[in-house]
Design an enzyme around this catalytic site. Structure first.
Site, PDB file in Angstrom:
ATOM      1  N   SER A   1       5.028   6.933   1.709  1.00  0.00           N
ATOM      2  CA  SER A   1       5.745   5.921   2.011  1.00  0.00           C
ATOM      3  C   SER A   1       5.094   4.350   1.412  1.00  0.00           C
ATOM      4  O   SER A   1       3.639   4.523   1.448  1.00  0.00           O
ATOM      5  CB  SER A   1       5.851   5.246   3.575  1.00  0.00           C
ATOM      6  OG  SER A   1       6.068   6.402   4.467  1.00  0.00           O
TER       7      SER A   1
ATOM      8  N   ASP B   1      -1.460   0.696   8.662  1.00  0.00           N
ATOM      9  CA  ASP B   1      -0.323   1.552   8.056  1.00  0.00           C
ATOM     10  C   ASP B   1       1.082   1.194   9.024  1.00  0.00           C
ATOM     11  O   ASP B   1       1.737   1.927   9.221  1.00  0.00           O
ATOM     12  CB  ASP B   1      -0.480   2.947   8.393  1.00  0.00           C
ATOM     13  CG  ASP B   1      -1.865   3.479   7.520  1.00  0.00           C
ATOM     14  OD1 ASP B   1      -1.753   2.810   6.312  1.00  0.00           O
ATOM     15  OD2 ASP B   1      -2.635   4.176   7.868  1.00  0.00           O
TER      16      ASP B   1
ATOM     17  N   ASN C   1       1.016  -1.068  -0.095  1.00  0.00           N
ATOM     18  CA  ASN C   1       0.093  -0.096  -0.032  1.00  0.00           C
ATOM     19  C   ASN C   1       0.918   1.192  -0.011  1.00  0.00           C
ATOM     20  O   ASN C   1       2.021   1.434   0.326  1.00  0.00           O
ATOM     21  CB  ASN C   1      -0.857   0.096   1.313  1.00  0.00           C
ATOM     22  CG  ASN C   1      -2.124   1.218   1.482  1.00  0.00           C
ATOM     23  OD1 ASN C   1      -2.374   1.533   0.189  1.00  0.00           O
ATOM     24  ND2 ASN C   1      -2.074   1.768   2.446  1.00  0.00           N
TER      25      ASN C   1
ATOM     26  N   HIS D   1       0.891   5.059   1.483  1.00  0.00           N
ATOM     27  CA  HIS D   1       0.447   6.021   2.215  1.00  0.00           C
ATOM     28  C   HIS D   1       1.038   7.621   2.203  1.00  0.00           C
ATOM     29  O   HIS D   1       2.426   7.470   2.133  1.00  0.00           O
ATOM     30  CB  HIS D   1       0.680   5.473   3.784  1.00  0.00           C
ATOM     31  CG  HIS D   1       0.071   6.084   5.092  1.00  0.00           C
ATOM     32  ND1 HIS D   1      -1.425   6.201   5.020  1.00  0.00           N
ATOM     33  CD2 HIS D   1       0.564   6.969   5.948  1.00  0.00           C
ATOM     34  CE1 HIS D   1      -1.595   7.047   6.355  1.00  0.00           C
ATOM     35  NE2 HIS D   1      -0.489   7.290   6.545  1.00  0.00           N
TER      36      HIS D   1
END
Length: 316
Positions: free
Chosen positions: A137, A146, A108, A110
């Protein structure tokens, strides 16, 4: 090098998806986008993916349980043959079962410099804190929001007078450059000799009194003042292969392994019937199996004082 197959999950415009897609078509990319899926059938990114010839899947999450929706998304991803998932503005929290199933294979992006500012309102929080830089990130997805391993970051300066909106625009540009690079690097790791050797080294050196030397131009692992129990062959004599060489019982076992899986096992030149070559560069290495091979090979040459200690430790 084989390119990894990636599914991208989106919920909206899909700008990060587009960055991943166009980067995948450049020379040297380690992945291809095989599916773009969304929880919103009206997501703009789906139209772009369709226009670019990428398979799409959409299923609204409304009126359906989280578990059932996750299962449908997982089914679509697997049917497309994806080996990795890239979340790119997917505005749904995935359930534990889904996350566990894709552990180590779902990334992912972020909009903060993790571990700073997980969650929402990242730009406003960075400005309010007086930070000199914000950024983006790319991380592995875990059950802790996260909090997965950070694979890469990109810093963006916070300018005087910046608002959350103006900062977000520049961070988005950084995301578009960071995400494709990190995804490509991550997808290439199972084929990268340096990474593969490091994974073997980590496991071999955890064995009692193990040491590493260089032998015949290859990383070699043995017992201090004792015999060798493993080599890693890296493009030996230009064969293009990265493989673990481990001890076995003899010619019969060697022949059986090669017959059962000739793509993975081979008879290493110059090593004779007591060794087997196990390819590490096929993209699907079972590292628990590699650990078992190293342990078995170590036991085959270790003195009794060490194997007795190991056996005693295994009982606890």
């Amino acid at each position: 090098m084989k390119r990894a197959k990636v599914a991208v999950l989106i919920s909206g415009k899909g700008t990060n998806m587009a960055a991943l897609l166009y980067a995948s078509r450049q020379a040297g990319a380690a992945y291809n986008i095989v599916l773009v899926a969304s929880n919103d059938p009206e997501a703009e990114g789906l139209r772009l993916a369709e226009a670019e010839g990428v398979e799409t899947f959409a299923l609204s999450h409304r009126g359906i349980s989280r578990a059932d929706h996750d299962a449908a998304m997982d089914c679509a991803v697997r049917e497309a043959g994806a080996e990795y998932i890239a979340l790119a503005g997917y505005m749904r929290i995935l359930g534990t079962e889904f996350v566990s199933r894709w552990e180590g294979r779902m990334l992912n992006v972020h909009p903060s410099l993790l571990p700073k500012y997980p969650g929402l309102d990242t730009h406003a929080r960075a400005i309010e804190a007086g930070d000199a830089h914000a950024g983006a990130s790319v991380h592995l997805v875990t059950d802790d929001l996260d909090m997965g391993e950070v694979l890469g970051r990109a810093e963006v300066a916070i300018l005087p007078g910046d608002t959350a909106e103006t900062l977000a625009e520049r961070v988005k540009l950084a995301e578009h450059q960071l995400y494709p690079r990190v995804l490509s690097e991550y997808a290439a790791r199972p084929f990268d000799p340096t990474w593969l050797v490091a994974r073997v080294r980590e496991r071999a050196m955890a064995l009692p009194e193990a040491e590493e030397t260089l032998s015949h131009g290859m990383p070699c692992f043995g017992i201090v003042k004792g015999k060798k129990f493993a080599w890693v062959s890296v493009d030996h004599h230009g064969d293009g292969i990265t493989a673990l060489l481990a001890k076995i019982s003899g010619a019969d076992e060697q022949a059986q392994l090669i017959e059962n899986d000739p793509a993975r096992y081979y008879r290493p030149p110059y090593f004779g019937d007591g060794w087997i070559g196990i390819r590490l560069d096929l993209g699907d290495t079972d590292w628990a199996s590699v650990e078992d091979w190293l342990s078995r090979s170590w036991r085959a040459v270790a003195p009794k004082r060490l194997t007795s200690l190991m056996d005693a430790a295994d009982q606890f």
